[in-house]
Write a protein that holds these residues in place. Structure first.
Motif, PDB file in Angstrom:
ATOM      1  N   GLU A   9      -5.643   1.205  -1.626  1.00  0.00           N
ATOM      2  CA  GLU A   9      -6.211   2.363  -0.959  1.00  0.00           C
ATOM      3  C   GLU A   9      -6.061   3.563  -1.887  1.00  0.00           C
ATOM      4  O   GLU A   9      -5.110   3.629  -2.674  1.00  0.00           O
ATOM      5  CB  GLU A   9      -5.504   2.638   0.378  1.00  0.00           C
ATOM      6  CG  GLU A   9      -4.026   2.967   0.238  1.00  0.00           C
ATOM      7  CD  GLU A   9      -3.299   3.058   1.575  1.00  0.00           C
ATOM      8  OE1 GLU A   9      -3.848   2.567   2.577  1.00  0.00           O
ATOM      9  OE2 GLU A   9      -2.177   3.622   1.595  1.00  0.00           O
ATOM     10  N   SER A  61       0.640   3.962   1.696  1.00  0.00           N
ATOM     11  CA  SER A  61       0.872   4.465   3.048  1.00  0.00           C
ATOM     12  C   SER A  61       1.936   3.642   3.764  1.00  0.00           C
ATOM     13  O   SER A  61       2.737   4.184   4.541  1.00  0.00           O
ATOM     14  CB  SER A  61      -0.433   4.476   3.849  1.00  0.00           C
ATOM     15  OG  SER A  61      -1.030   3.198   3.889  1.00  0.00           O
ATOM     16  N   THR A  76       0.859  -1.171   0.000  1.00  0.00           N
ATOM     17  CA  THR A  76       0.000   0.000   0.000  1.00  0.00           C
ATOM     18  C   THR A  76       0.904   1.232   0.000  1.00  0.00           C
ATOM     19  O   THR A  76       2.014   1.195   0.546  1.00  0.00           O
ATOM     20  CB  THR A  76      -0.912   0.034   1.238  1.00  0.00           C
ATOM     21  OG1 THR A  76      -0.099   0.107   2.422  1.00  0.00           O
ATOM     22  CG2 THR A  76      -1.813  -1.195   1.295  1.00  0.00           C
ATOM     23  N   ASP A 104     -16.496   2.514  -5.771  1.00  0.00           N
ATOM     24  CA  ASP A 104     -15.339   3.370  -6.052  1.00  0.00           C
ATOM     25  C   ASP A 104     -15.725   4.460  -7.044  1.00  0.00           C
ATOM     26  O   ASP A 104     -16.463   4.213  -8.008  1.00  0.00           O
ATOM     27  CB  ASP A 104     -14.182   2.544  -6.620  1.00  0.00           C
ATOM     28  CG  ASP A 104     -13.587   1.592  -5.594  1.00  0.00           C
ATOM     29  OD1 ASP A 104     -13.515   1.976  -4.412  1.00  0.00           O
ATOM     30  OD2 ASP A 104     -13.197   0.468  -5.959  1.00  0.00           O
ATOM     31  N   ASP A 107     -16.862   6.360   1.834  1.00  0.00           N
ATOM     32  CA  ASP A 107     -15.806   7.117   2.502  1.00  0.00           C
ATOM     33  C   ASP A 107     -16.042   8.622   2.421  1.00  0.00           C
ATOM     34  O   ASP A 107     -15.357   9.394   3.088  1.00  0.00           O
ATOM     35  CB  ASP A 107     -14.441   6.828   1.864  1.00  0.00           C
ATOM     36  CG  ASP A 107     -13.924   5.451   2.238  1.00  0.00           C
ATOM     37  OD1 ASP A 107     -14.601   4.750   3.002  1.00  0.00           O
ATOM     38  OD2 ASP A 107     -12.847   5.074   1.736  1.00  0.00           O
ATOM     39  N   TRP A 147      -4.920   7.122  -3.133  1.00  0.00           N
ATOM     40  CA  TRP A 147      -3.777   7.954  -2.764  1.00  0.00           C
ATOM     41  C   TRP A 147      -3.645   9.081  -3.782  1.00  0.00           C
ATOM     42  O   TRP A 147      -4.081   8.970  -4.916  1.00  0.00           O
ATOM     43  CB  TRP A 147      -2.493   7.146  -2.627  1.00  0.00           C
ATOM     44  CG  TRP A 147      -2.131   6.245  -3.786  1.00  0.00           C
ATOM     45  CD1 TRP A 147      -2.905   5.270  -4.344  1.00  0.00           C
ATOM     46  CD2 TRP A 147      -0.900   6.214  -4.510  1.00  0.00           C
ATOM     47  NE1 TRP A 147      -2.234   4.637  -5.362  1.00  0.00           N
ATOM     48  CE2 TRP A 147      -0.998   5.193  -5.478  1.00  0.00           C
ATOM     49  CE3 TRP A 147       0.288   6.931  -4.418  1.00  0.00           C
ATOM     50  CZ2 TRP A 147       0.038   4.884  -6.373  1.00  0.00           C
ATOM     51  CZ3 TRP A 147       1.324   6.624  -5.287  1.00  0.00           C
ATOM     52  CH2 TRP A 147       1.198   5.603  -6.249  1.00  0.00           C
ATOM     53  N   SER A 161       0.904   3.047   9.155  1.00  0.00           N
ATOM     54  CA  SER A 161       0.222   1.935   8.500  1.00  0.00           C
ATOM     55  C   SER A 161       1.159   0.768   8.274  1.00  0.00           C
ATOM     56  O   SER A 161       2.318   0.931   7.905  1.00  0.00           O
ATOM     57  CB  SER A 161      -0.343   2.390   7.150  1.00  0.00           C
ATOM     58  OG  SER A 161      -0.735   1.297   6.366  1.00  0.00           O
ATOM     59  N   LYS A 186      -3.498  -1.238   5.026  1.00  0.00           N
ATOM     60  CA  LYS A 186      -4.342  -0.120   4.623  1.00  0.00           C
ATOM     61  C   LYS A 186      -4.392   0.918   5.735  1.00  0.00           C
ATOM     62  O   LYS A 186      -4.659   0.591   6.887  1.00  0.00           O
ATOM     63  CB  LYS A 186      -5.755  -0.617   4.299  1.00  0.00           C
ATOM     64  CG  LYS A 186      -5.852  -1.469   3.046  1.00  0.00           C
ATOM     65  CD  LYS A 186      -7.302  -1.777   2.725  1.00  0.00           C
ATOM     66  CE  LYS A 186      -7.421  -2.621   1.477  1.00  0.00           C
ATOM     67  NZ  LYS A 186      -8.836  -2.872   1.103  1.00  0.00           N
ATOM     68  N   ARG A 237      -7.721   6.359   7.655  1.00  0.00           N
ATOM     69  CA  ARG A 237      -7.689   7.803   7.486  1.00  0.00           C
ATOM     70  C   ARG A 237      -8.827   8.498   8.221  1.00  0.00           C
ATOM     71  O   ARG A 237      -8.700   9.659   8.599  1.00  0.00           O
ATOM     72  CB  ARG A 237      -7.761   8.150   5.997  1.00  0.00           C
ATOM     73  CG  ARG A 237      -6.573   7.664   5.176  1.00  0.00           C
ATOM     74  CD  ARG A 237      -5.284   8.218   5.712  1.00  0.00           C
ATOM     75  NE  ARG A 237      -4.171   7.988   4.795  1.00  0.00           N
ATOM     76  CZ  ARG A 237      -2.898   8.127   5.133  1.00  0.00           C
ATOM     77  NH1 ARG A 237      -2.585   8.462   6.372  1.00  0.00           N
ATOM     78  NH2 ARG A 237      -1.953   7.914   4.246  1.00  0.00           N
TER      79      ARG A 237
END
Length: 441
Positions: free
Chosen positions: A212, A183, A181, A302, A329, A214, A425, A428, A431
């Protein structure tokens, strides 16, 4: 060596013919073998034989995550359980995981899809590849693993966590590629610096990063920190896993979709209407070659857009934008829709801040309070005497809040912490922490 290069450079009309042939086969298979699909199509008044073009896919009903959970664990499988070679699933952090299955043929197809994706990112046979994706029910670790082997490269199955060991193996084994990932790769870079290691001096040349959303600002920090090309890979367990699409190293501008295996649409998330290329909406995928667990018009949640222009790398496949965020999200701050990646893009413009942040949501009376937690870099603390009470910090806080207001159209409550305070992290990144009902995103 690029696997099935003809599939990635096929003229659009020929690709549509191949997609239609495979779509018809998938629909017939699903209609015959899965009661859910048969009942859903019958209720919608549509039959597989009614699909005469790829555009007719819009006549089919959607598959949603709730349907997967309602048929947990194997109710949507299209083959006998004894013919399922492997089972994967989501993390299940918000309840039971969504379970998916693969036949041996599915796994072989997936391995080739991922091998093609790694080539797209700049990989080649003979590479040593450091795989820091988690292994287990999550599709990332084993998905990348099998693709690397199919490519003819050497995989180091490190999995996530134990960052110091990760760094030791990168130094000792000298891999050319890495997957994780974004992060967590930032965490690796930061830990290298703490241990007196210059991350830009490693052997790494390219990174395959995903799982994830970004921002471009995070990509820039990763590329400058490690001296690599960092490309975005996309996939989700319900559709297949990593490799559904990936950026090319040449352009890093949109993710090439493996169109010989998947049909992508973008729909209005409220009406379900198919949107034209270039418009932002919810991604919907239909699988074309999966036998154990076909998905037909799966609403991913998504947010992205689709683009049909031929890329400078020569691939003709449809491209999707990088993920803007997820429907669930999205934060609604005083009536304004905000995604965590938009917050990230603003924060990473400030060199005084580390790339680690969290948003906390809490209830104050009848209103929601949004707090953005950030931390300053260690160098800022060293350069600014009494930084916690300094005018420099006050000016920084004011500048961040002003920039957030200009970029996002909302005011925030900003909390600035010392370096190394916020959680790091190992997979994932979390946040958003919703303290109204203890839900983490």
């Amino acid at each position: 060596m690029i696997f099935n290069v003809e599939m990635e450079t096929m003229p659009h009309d020929q690709m549509r013919e191949l997609q239609l042939q495979r779509l018809k086969e998938t629909l017939q298979h699903a209609y015959q073998q899965v009661l859910f699909y048969r009942e859903a199509m019958d209720q919608a008044g549509i039959h597989p034989k009614d699909i005469m073009s790829v555009d007719d896919i819009a006549k089919l009903p959607f598959l949603q995550k709730k349907d997967l959970r309602d048929h947990y664990p194997f109710g949507l499988f299209a083959v006998e359980r004894s013919k399922v070679a492997r089972i994967h699933g989501s993390s299940g952090t918000k309840g039971k995981p969504t379970i998916v299955g693969y036949t041996k043929e599915d796994l072989d197809n997936w391995a080739e899809i991922v091998a093609r994706a790694i080539c797209c990112a700049g990989g080649k046979p003979g590479d040593l590849f450091h795989n820091a994706y988690g292994y287990g029910l999550f599709t990332g670790g084993l998905g990348l693993h099998n693709g690397v082997e199919h490519l003819g490269a050497t995989v180091v199955p490190v999995s996530g966590g134990n960052t110091s060991r990760q760094i030791t193996l990168i130094q000792d084994f000298a891999p050319r590629g890495i997957a994780s990932t974004p992060s967590y790769l930032l965490n690796i870079i930061e830990t290298m610096r703490k241990e007196g290691i210059d991350p830009s001096k490693t052997s790494l040349e390219y990174g395959v990063l995903g799982a994830e959303p970004w921002s471009e600002e995070m990509r820039q920090q990763i590329e400058e920190g490690l001296g690599i090309k960092a490309v975005d890979i996309y996939g989700l367990s319900e559709v297949m896993g990593p490799g559904v699409s990936i950026e090319c190293a040449e352009a890093q501008d949109g993710l090439h979709i493996a169109e010989d295996h998947f049909i992508a649409e973008v729909v209005d998330r409220h009406t379900g209407k198919v949107l034209p290329y270039g418009e932002i909406g919810e991604l919907v995928f239909t699988s074309l070659t999966k036998k154990a667990f076909p998905v037909i018009r799966y609403r991913t949640g998504d947010i992205a857009s689709l683009h049909s222009e031929t890329c400078c790398c020569g691939r003709t496949t449809l491209r999707m934008s990088r993920i803007k965020g997820r429907v669930d999200d999205m934060l609604i701050i005083r009536g304004v829709n905000v995604f965590p990646t938009e917050i990230e893009s603003t924060l990473l413009q400030f060199t005084e801040l580390s790339p680690h942040y969290q948003v906390e949501i809490m209830r104050e009376g009848s209103l929601d309070r949004f707090e953005v937690h950030v931390e300053v870099t260690r160098s800022f603390m060293e350069q600014v005497p009494n930084w916690e009470t300094s005018d420099t910090l006050a000016l920084l806080k004011s500048a961040i809040c002003l920039q957030m207001k200009e970029n996002l159209g909302v005011s925030i409550h900003l909390q600035i912490h010392a370096a190394d305070v916020l959680p790091r992290s190992e997979g994932k990144a979390i946040r958003v922490v919703d303290k109204r009902n203890s839900v983490q995103v």
